[in-house]
Design a protein around this motif. Structure first.
Motif, PDB file in Angstrom:
ATOM      1  N   SER A  47       0.821  -1.215   0.000  1.00 15.48           N
ATOM      2  CA  SER A  47       0.000   0.000   0.000  1.00 15.48           C
ATOM      3  C   SER A  47       0.852   1.262   0.000  1.00 15.48           C
ATOM      4  O   SER A  47       0.339   2.375  -0.119  1.00 15.48           O
ATOM      5  N   ASP A  49       4.990   3.008  -1.085  1.00 15.40           N
ATOM      6  CA  ASP A  49       5.826   3.095  -2.271  1.00 15.40           C
ATOM      7  C   ASP A  49       7.290   3.040  -1.850  1.00 15.40           C
ATOM      8  O   ASP A  49       7.603   2.871  -0.673  1.00 15.40           O
ATOM      9  N   LYS A  78       4.365  -0.345  -8.892  1.00 13.94           N
ATOM     10  CA  LYS A  78       3.493   0.228  -7.869  1.00 13.94           C
ATOM     11  C   LYS A  78       2.048   0.083  -8.324  1.00 13.94           C
ATOM     12  O   LYS A  78       1.655   0.625  -9.352  1.00 13.94           O
ATOM     13  N   GLU A  80      -1.910   0.558  -8.880  1.00 16.71           N
ATOM     14  CA  GLU A  80      -2.634   1.813  -9.113  1.00 16.71           C
ATOM     15  C   GLU A  80      -3.369   2.293  -7.871  1.00 16.71           C
ATOM     16  O   GLU A  80      -3.578   3.489  -7.683  1.00 16.71           O
ATOM     17  N   ASN A  81      -3.772   1.355  -7.020  1.00 14.77           N
ATOM     18  CA  ASN A  81      -4.446   1.736  -5.782  1.00 14.77           C
ATOM     19  C   ASN A  81      -4.251   0.639  -4.738  1.00 14.77           C
ATOM     20  O   ASN A  81      -3.654  -0.405  -5.032  1.00 14.77           O
ATOM     21  N   ASP A  82      -4.743   0.882  -3.540  1.00 18.96           N
ATOM     22  CA  ASP A  82      -4.575  -0.062  -2.446  1.00 18.96           C
ATOM     23  C   ASP A  82      -5.708  -1.087  -2.460  1.00 18.96           C
ATOM     24  O   ASP A  82      -6.687  -0.981  -1.718  1.00 18.96           O
ATOM     25  N   SER A  83      -5.568  -2.082  -3.338  1.00 16.36           N
ATOM     26  CA  SER A  83      -6.582  -3.142  -3.424  1.00 16.36           C
ATOM     27  C   SER A  83      -5.929  -4.432  -3.882  1.00 16.36           C
ATOM     28  O   SER A  83      -4.870  -4.421  -4.518  1.00 16.36           O
ATOM     29  N   ALA A  86      -5.599  -4.461  -7.700  1.00 16.21           N
ATOM     30  CA  ALA A  86      -4.499  -3.666  -8.245  1.00 16.21           C
ATOM     31  C   ALA A  86      -3.164  -4.367  -8.026  1.00 16.21           C
ATOM     32  O   ALA A  86      -2.296  -4.356  -8.913  1.00 16.21           O
ATOM     33  N   ARG A  87      -2.989  -4.975  -6.860  1.00 18.88           N
ATOM     34  CA  ARG A  87      -1.748  -5.702  -6.605  1.00 18.88           C
ATOM     35  C   ARG A  87      -1.637  -6.914  -7.536  1.00 18.88           C
ATOM     36  O   ARG A  87      -0.559  -7.218  -8.054  1.00 18.88           O
TER      37      ARG A  87
END
Length: 374
Positions: A47, A49, A78, A80-83, A86-87
């Motif tokens: 979550s 960087d 990295k 795109e978002n904390d999900s 996305a990971r």
């Protein structure tokens, strides 16, 4: 004759397509000795960087340094978002970009290990700080750390150095943060009992509810250092140290304890000698060991394993957790030799530290647990 030639061409194309589909994630090549002939390392941040001045940044720097030294290509991704989605997409991209090794720092990758590692069976996954009781596929290695041990060391060191009003500022109340915090409380308690100062020692305990500092948390720390008279705060959780450091820097003698890595260089930027010590874990040595093993064809020594790394030697520099020898503010009350003796007693089992995080440890010193700020 033309029909026979066309039929042969179609059959050939189909055969090539089947081969390609069967090896779509097989990015690695080995020589006759089993060593990686072509190796490409990728890292996906969780979550945070690579500038979080903590877990992600240390993992990135360690992996990049190893890659540079060994002439191996390295890329980080990295999400795109904390999900989870996305990971997962970042892992897919790393594999599409021909990565042969993917490093995943943090507990947030649990779902990815469960769902994507079996799909990409030819890609080696190194999961840092991710605990699991599930049986791991052969292409995965998971490492966790005995954070309670380095937390204990920091707490004992602080009390033996003369501090009596101590604080703990966690990020989010996740297992690693709790192990650090509960170990810290145990170390404070044992040192207070040893010095017969139990009635003089008090601990303030809170989590910020996030892994970064902000104005609200800084104000909370201002109250601790100012109104309450807290002398030192163990700031445990990514960039949340910024709030403790900002508040401590306003005081005459306030101190901060860093976490994960030696944070003295960044905490002391707020004020000279602001960092008492840091409760560290061996991210760098873990990454170096794993990547070297893969390069040398020794992945089988780690394949499918989940290990909890902690104390392995009386030589403090060889352990996976501990206090930094150079930046820690040693004193006549707690010297380097005292620290070495403490490590030996812990290694020998004379000092036992619980890793149970179901509840705050039962201790003799006074502990005020405020839950979470947010």
């Amino acid at each position: 004759m033309k029909k026979r030639i066309i039929a042969m061409l179609v059959a050939g194309v189909m055969a090539l397509s089947l081969v390609a589909c069967g090896n779509k994630a097989d990015n690695s090549k080995k020589d006759n000795a089993g060593k990686e002939e072509h190796m490409k390392v990728a890292m996906v941040t969780d979550s945070g960087d690579i500038t979080d001045q903590s877990f992600n940044q240390t993992t990135y720097e360690a992996a990049k340094a190893w890659a540079d030294e060994n002439d191996v290509e390295f890329t980080y991704y990295k999400p795109e978002n904390d999900s989870d989605e996305a990971r997962a997409a970042s892992i897919d991209q790393a594999v599409a970009d021909k990565a042969t090794v993917v490093i995943l720092p943090g507990y947030l990758f649990a779902k990815a290990i469960e769902e994507q590692a079996p799909t990409y069976s030819d890609i080696k996954f190194i999961a840092m700080d991710l605990a699991t009781d599930a049986e791991l596929p052969e292409n995965v290695y998971c490492a966790t750390y005995a954070e309670e041990l380095s937390g204990y060391m920091a707490g004992a060191m602080a009390v033996k150095s003369g501090y009596r009003h101590l604080g703990f500022l966690g990020g989010m109340s996740v297992p690693a943060v709790s192990r650090f915090g509960y170990g810290y409380v145990q170390g404070i308690n044992d040192a207070a009992k040893e010095l017969d100062v139990v009635k003089d020692v008090k601990v303030e305990y809170v989590c910020g509810g996030q892994f970064f500092g902000d104005a609200d948390i800084t104000a909370y720390m201002d109250t601790w250092y100012g109104t309450k008279g807290v002398e030192v705060v163990f700031a445990c959780g990514g960039g949340i140290f910024t709030s403790a450091a900002e508040a401590a820097a306003k005081t005459e003698n306030g101190k901060v304890i860093g976490v994960d890595v030696d944070q003295a260089p960044i905490i002391d930027a707020y004020k000279d000698k602001l960092t008492l010590t840091s409760a560290t874990k061996g991210l760098k040595v873990t990454i170096k060991n794993l990547l070297t093993a893969i390069k040398d064809g020794k992945w089988s020594e780690y394949s499918g394993k989940s290990e909890n790394l902690g104390l392995v030697s009386e030589n403090v520099e060889e352990n996976f957790i501990g206090l930094p020898m150079e930046s820690t503010q040693w004193s006549e009350n707690f010297t380097k030799d005292d620290y070495t003796a403490l490590v030996k007693d812990m290694l020998d089992g004379k000092i036992k530290v619980s890793n149970d995080i179901t509840a705050m440890p039962k201790v003799d010193v006074q502990v005020e647990d405020y839950g979470s700020i947010k």
